[in-house]
Design an enzyme around this catalytic site. Structure first.
Site, PDB file in Angstrom:
ATOM      1  N   LEU A 104      77.789  22.186  57.973  1.00 39.97           N
ATOM      2  CA  LEU A 104      78.756  21.832  59.021  1.00 39.97           C
ATOM      3  C   LEU A 104      78.460  22.562  60.329  1.00 39.97           C
ATOM      4  CD1 LEU A 104      82.046  21.806  56.912  1.00 39.97           C
ATOM      5  CD2 LEU A 104      80.698  19.837  57.668  1.00 39.97           C
ATOM      6  N   GLN A 145      81.727  30.785  59.536  1.00 38.72           N
ATOM      7  CA  GLN A 145      81.626  29.488  60.218  1.00 38.72           C
ATOM      8  C   GLN A 145      82.865  29.175  61.054  1.00 38.72           C
ATOM      9  OE1 GLN A 145      80.289  27.361  56.428  1.00 38.72           O
ATOM     10  NE2 GLN A 145      79.282  26.165  58.018  1.00 38.72           N
ATOM     11  N   HIS A 185      75.548  32.104  54.117  1.00 33.52           N
ATOM     12  CA  HIS A 185      76.247  32.275  55.401  1.00 33.52           C
ATOM     13  C   HIS A 185      76.790  33.693  55.560  1.00 33.52           C
ATOM     14  CE1 HIS A 185      76.167  28.394  57.319  1.00 33.52           C
ATOM     15  NE2 HIS A 185      76.577  27.767  56.231  1.00 33.52           N
TER      16      HIS A 185
HETATM   17 ZN    ZN Z   1      76.326  25.750  55.888  1.00 31.41          ZN
END
Ligand code: ZN
Length: 142
Positions: free
Chosen positions: A94, A51, A139
């Site tokens: 997020l 991320q 993720h």
């Molecule tokens: Zn996430």
């Protein structure tokens, strides 16, 4: 420490399978510290390295929202070794702001990985922690 930019879907880094961390060095430790600061700044309960643009298998999780430093969990090369039960809850991400989605997951998970000192760690998570672990590990799979 610094606050990193959080990538948004459909960034290609978020779609790639992240690579194992081969060596836990100062670069990894600095990245972990920056990820924790970034997660707290964004008021998230977890953040995975992809991320922030690093396609490696490391996640940080803090279900206390910065209230309790002892609850910050850093997992390197994490693997879920056991899961049971079923729980469904609304999750946000997020990297996908403004979308909350109902997801069904295991209620309890046992995860193994390494900490920043390279020691093997095993964590059993329930409720929010279990959800956060599963979300962040997803993720790493892209
Ligand atoms: Zn996430």
């Amino acid at each position: 420490m610094s606050i990193l930019e959080i990538l948004q879907f459909p960034d290609p880094v978020l779609r790639a399978r992240a690579a194992d961390v081969e060596k836990i060095d100062d670069r990894i430790r600095k990245l972990a510290a920056d990820m924790i600061e970034t997660m707290h700044h964004a008021e998230g309960v977890g953040l995975a390295a992809p991320q922030v643009g690093e396609s490696i298998r490391m996640v940080v999780i803090d279900t206390s929202a910065g209230e309790n430093p002892d609850e910050i969990l850093i997992l390197i090369n994490p693997v879920i070794v056991q899961s049971d039960g079923e729980a469904s809850c609304e999750e946000g991400c997020l990297s996908v702001p403004e979308l909350r989605e109902r997801v069904t997951r295991a209620e309890r998970v046992k995860v193994q990985g390494y900490d920043l000192a390279g020691r093997a760690v095993e964590v059993v998570g329930e409720e929010l922690l279990a959800i956060a672990i599963q979300h962040e590990l997803d993720h790493l799979e892209g």
